[in-house]
Structure formats: structure tokens, C-alpha cells
Design an enzyme around this catalytic site. Structure first.
Site, PDB file in Angstrom:
ATOM      1  N   GLY A  54      -1.558   7.015 -10.303  1.00  0.00           N
ATOM      2  CA  GLY A  54      -0.176   7.454 -10.199  1.00  0.00           C
ATOM      3  C   GLY A  54       0.082   8.938 -10.182  1.00  0.00           C
ATOM      4  CD  GLU A  89      -6.134   0.506 -12.391  1.00  0.00           C
ATOM      5  OE1 GLU A  89      -5.005   0.538 -11.849  1.00  0.00           O
ATOM      6  OE2 GLU A  89      -6.515  -0.441 -13.078  1.00  0.00           O
ATOM      7  N   PRO A  90      -7.084   6.231 -10.061  1.00  0.00           N
ATOM      8  CG  PRO A  90      -8.383   8.190  -9.972  1.00  0.00           C
ATOM      9  CD  PRO A  90      -8.289   6.851 -10.662  1.00  0.00           C
ATOM     10  N   GLY A  91      -5.755   6.884  -6.816  1.00  0.00           N
ATOM     11  CA  GLY A  91      -5.992   6.643  -5.393  1.00  0.00           C
ATOM     12  C   GLY A  91      -5.585   7.862  -4.598  1.00  0.00           C
ATOM     13  NE  ARG A  92       0.649   9.085  -3.889  1.00  0.00           N
ATOM     14  CZ  ARG A  92       1.449   8.409  -3.063  1.00  0.00           C
ATOM     15  NH1 ARG A  92       1.694   8.873  -1.863  1.00  0.00           N
ATOM     16  NH2 ARG A  92       2.031   7.294  -3.461  1.00  0.00           N
ATOM     17  NE  ARG A  96       2.625   7.792   1.781  1.00  0.00           N
ATOM     18  CZ  ARG A  96       3.337   8.814   1.374  1.00  0.00           C
ATOM     19  NH1 ARG A  96       3.454   9.892   2.131  1.00  0.00           N
ATOM     20  NH2 ARG A  96       3.953   8.779   0.215  1.00  0.00           N
ATOM     21  CE1 TYR A 114       6.709   3.045   0.207  1.00  0.00           C
ATOM     22  CE2 TYR A 114       5.179   4.314   1.551  1.00  0.00           C
ATOM     23  CZ  TYR A 114       5.477   3.189   0.819  1.00  0.00           C
ATOM     24  OH  TYR A 114       4.543   2.199   0.682  1.00  0.00           O
ATOM     25  CB  CYS A 165      10.897   0.618  21.204  1.00  0.00           C
ATOM     26  SG  CYS A 165      10.024   1.110  22.680  1.00  0.00           S
ATOM     27  CE1 TYR A 167      -1.907   3.404  -1.803  1.00  0.00           C
ATOM     28  CE2 TYR A 167      -1.421   5.666  -2.430  1.00  0.00           C
ATOM     29  CZ  TYR A 167      -1.870   4.401  -2.751  1.00  0.00           C
ATOM     30  OH  TYR A 167      -2.292   4.131  -4.028  1.00  0.00           O
TER      31      TYR A 167
END
Ligand code: LLP
Length: 426
Positions: free
Chosen positions: A239, A275-278, A314, A318, A345, A374
């Protein structure tokens, strides 16, 4: 810090020119930097130096085998949320005892697969899931190691679509039900409580929500231990946000996050999991794209790119900000204002609105920044646009780590049922 910088007027990924990669693989294409991935992993790990946490990279952020194998060599574990991600992690060389399985909807087959793989723990998110896991493990003559993902009802102060720790979110076990579920684990024969887990959202730009959530979890660990439950691991999720270059809130540095965690935990004697991802992958990748046309609308000037929302979701999903950098360094300080759009389109196929940029022309290459997490993983073939290739750079070498999908493969996945093979009416 990343390794996408200008050298003699050309944007490089480490020691490889992005112009050369575009010439070799075409555009659009995702480009990842090994050195950046490694750097981010080490910075995060070193933020907790004395604690030696297990860093279970969130595979969902970027699940390419080359990314996973790069991180595996640094000692990373994996946080997976599907049987597919589990298979990817194992194939890329991540040891099974470093894999945690998260997610609110694990299926019987996925539980079986994870049990036979021998993963470190299941992050269980409901009583119903616990019952099924106990039954599946019992059937296999095994005991499943379990951490309960708790919902601390804390506002992560991030985008609503990526906030997971509020009472109204589908994630985690309700705070009021936590006691009962640990009691249930103790009573069941084929599940064993080994830890506790929390993850309150993604792209957090403040420490305070983490602090609130972790304080609640630490109290809970004391409480559960007093009730006789052996809590050995504490999984604090992922996060931590990254800078996207939009000049808005700058997320805290991993070192500050690490100091806050150590203070929050105090002398709690627990193995730590993250649990880092980004944070690991986000700024380790760019999406290389080409300007197809410049079009003057009545109200806007559009830069129409060969990348679209199906390649990078993204912004459409978002309203996310991604920076744009011309691959050939502009020789002018002049600027223009563009809407950066793709060929799909839909009006939502817009990467940026009213963005100031050096003047652009057809054929020009651009790097869309912060597209390592992501991004490729969320792509689709909408508008029958094939999945774009992924390229890994390492020093002066690069390799295509996912080929561009061919139209034959894309369309060939469909079948026409027999009843349509008979003669048509006209
Ligand atoms: N652990 C769990 C249980 C998660 O659900 C997630 C992300 C992570 C770890 C990793 O979080 P990170 O360190 O990457 O923030 N597609 C969205 C982000 C969705 C995040 C989902 N869960 C986006 O593009 O912003």
C-alpha cells in the site's frame, strides 16, 4: 529514483536507448528496468534492516515471469491472489514457503493447488472461506496455515476504488468477528492459526492511516496471544504509495514508513511480512508509445497515440496521473497544451487532459511514466487490439519478455459453433 534518463538527448532505459527498443519491437511496448526493480526492492528491505521481514511482492502489480524471477533472486516471496498467480510465482522460482495467498474468493481448486504447493500461509478473509479451507485440507490429510485478514475500519485516504480497510469494503474479517474466527480456527482440525494480516489500501500517501491500523493490529495480537492463540507472523500488507510526478502529495519515503512500523510494533515478538507491489514495480516501467496524429478539435488539441486505454487502464479507471516524456529530448522551451488520447472508441480513452508538453508531431516517441505496476497486467484486447509486448532491460541488454500478441492468436481463440457452419439463409 529510476533508470529512465536522457543521455545525449535520447531517453534511455539503463544503458539502452528507447529509440533502439522502439525500432526493434515497435510500439506500443512496455519497458521495464531491472536496476530500478532491484533498487526499489532493496530500499524497501533496508527500511526494516534489523527486522529482516519477508517481502512478499504483490504479484498482481506486475506478474511477468522476468519481473518475478528478478525479485526471486533478491530473496523476495510472493503475495498471490489466484491459482494463476501462484503458478507464475512458483514457475519464476519463488520458493513455496515464501508465498502467501490473499483474496476474498479462493476456490476449492485454488485451495487444493496452494495446499499441494505448500505455501507459507492463507490470508483468510471470512468464516465461510475458513470452513471450506478446513474441509479441503482435511480431505487432503493436511493442515492449512492460516492468518486472518482483519478489517480495521480505517480510512486509507486514497482513491475509493483502491481503499480496502473500511468497514464497508469487502475485504477482511469484521473487527467484531475476529475473536470468534480465531476461536473457530482453534476448534477446527485442519487449519492452524499462525498469524494475522491487514492491508488497508493502495497508493497511500500518508503514514497516519497505516499507524492507526497497525496500532489496532498490535493490540489485537496481545489480546489473541492472551487468549492462547499462537501468533507468529504479522503481515502488514502493501500500500505504500509512489510519486507519479503530478506534484501532488509526495508519499513518505520507505525509511520513514520503516521507522513508523518499528515504533508501532514496539517489542512485539513477531516475524514480519509485507506485500508491496506498486512500490517495487510502479516506477520501474514505462509504456513506450508513438504519436499517430495531432488533431485540432474545436475546443482542444489532441495528441492521438498508438497506445490506448486497453493497454493502460489506470487513467480511465481511476483518473490516474501518468507523466509523459518525449524520447528525443526537446530542444525548445516552448510548450503546447494537449489532451493525450488513444484510438479506442470511447471518450474515456484519455490519458491526460489539458496537459502542458513540448510541441509534438506525428511519429514522435513518448514514454508514459510510472507504468510498471497495474499497467500491463490490467490490459485487455478491447477493440481487438492485441496485447502489447513487454521488454526487460538489464544494463546494456534487453529482452522481449512477452511477445506482442498476434491477431491470429487473438482472433483464433474464438470458435464458431457447429450450428453456424450450416448454410446461411441468403
Ligand atoms: N496486498 C493485498 C492484499 C492487496 O490487495 C494489494 C493490492 C497489495 C498487497 C499491494 O498493494 P500495493 O503495495 O501495490 O499498493 N489497480 C489499482 C491498484 C489495486 C491494488 C489492489 N491490491 C491501481 O492501478 O492503482
Amino acid at each position: 529514483m529510476d533508470h529512465f534518463v536522457y543521455r545525449d538527448g535520447i531517453l534511455f532505459a539503463e544503458d539502452v536507448s528507447l529509440e533502439a527498443i522502439a525500432a526493434a519491437v515497435g510500439t506500443p511496448a512496455y519497458i521495464y528496468s531491472t536496476a530500478t526493480l532491484e533498487r526499489h526492492f532493496r530500499v524497501f528491505r533496508d527500511a526494516f534492516a534489523p527486522l529482516k521481514p519477508l517481502i512478499c511482492y504483490a504479484v498482481k502489480a506486475n506478474s511477468n515471469q522476468a519481473v518475478l524471477a528478478t525479485l526471486a533472486r533478491l530473496g523476495a516471496g510472493a503475495d498471490v491472489v489466484s491459482g494463476g498467480e501462484l503458478m507464475r510465482a512458483v514457475k519464476a522460482g519463488i520458493p513455496s514457503d515464501k508465498i502467501v495467498f490473499s483474496g476474498v474468493g479462493k476456490t476449492t481448486d485454488e485451495m487444493r493447488q496452494a495446499l499441494s504447493t505448500g505455501i507459507k500461509q492463507f490470508n483468510v478473509e471470512s468464516e465461510a472461506e475458513l470452513d471450506l479451507l478446513d474441509a479441503v485440507a482435511g480431505d487432503m490429510g493436511l493442515t492449512a496455515p492460516v492468518s486472518v485478514r482483519v478489517n480495521p475500519d480505517v480510512d486509507a485516504k486514497t482513491h475509493a476504488k483502491i481503499s480496502t480497510g473500511k468497514a464497508e469494503n469487502k475485504f477482511g474479517v469484521a473487527w467484531s468477528a475476529v475473536d470468534r474466527i480465531y476461536g473457530k480456527i482453534a476448534a477446527l482440525d485442519h487449519v492452524e492459526a499462525v498469524g494475522i494480516d491487514v492491508h488497508i489500501g493502495s497508493q497511500l500517501t500518508e503514514l497516519e492511516p497505516f499507524k492507526q491500523a497497525f496500532a489496532k493490529v498490535v493490540d489485537l495480537v496481545h489480546h489473541l496471544r492472551a487468549a492462547g492463540h499462537a501468533i507468529q507472523h504479522i503481515d502488514l500488507g502493501g500500500g505504500l504509495g509512489i510519486p507519479y510526478g503530478d506534484g501532488k502529495a509526495t508519499p513518505p519515503a520507505p525509511a520513514h514508513y520503516g521507522a513508523m512500523v518499528q515504533e508501532a510494533l514496539g517489542d512485539l515478538d513477531c516475524d514480519l511480512i509485507f506485500e508491496p507491489g506498486r512500490l517495487i514495480a510502479g516506477n520501474a516501467g514505462i509504456l513506450l508509445t508513438k504519436v499517430l496524429f495531432i488533431k485540432d478539435g474545436e475546443a482542444r488539441r489532441f495528441a492521438i497515440l498508438d497506445a490506448a486505454m486497453n493497454d493502460l487502464m489506470r487513467p480511465a479507471m481511476y483518473d490516474a496521473y501518468h507523466g509523459f516524456t518525449p524520447v528525443i529530448e526537446p530542444q525548445t522551451t516552448a510548450t503546447e497544451t494537449y489532451d493525450f488520447v488513444g484510438p479506442v472508441c470511447e471518450s474515456s480513452d484519455t490519458f491526460a487532459t489539458q496537459r502542458t508538453s513540448p510541441p509534438l508531431g506525428a511519429g514522435q516517441l513518448l514514454a508514459i511514466r510510472s507504468a510498471g505496476a497495474y499497467s500491463a497486467v490490467m490490459s485487455s484486447t478491447y477493440n481487438t487490439r492485441p496485447l502489447v509486448p513487454e521488454v526487460m532491460v538489464n544494463g546494456d541488454q534487453f529482452a522481449v519478455v512477452r511477445e506482442r500478441q498476434t491477431l491470429e492468436a487473438l482472433i483464433g481463440a474464438d470458435t464458431i459453433p457447429d450450428w453456424l457452419n450450416s448454410k446461411s439463409e441468403d
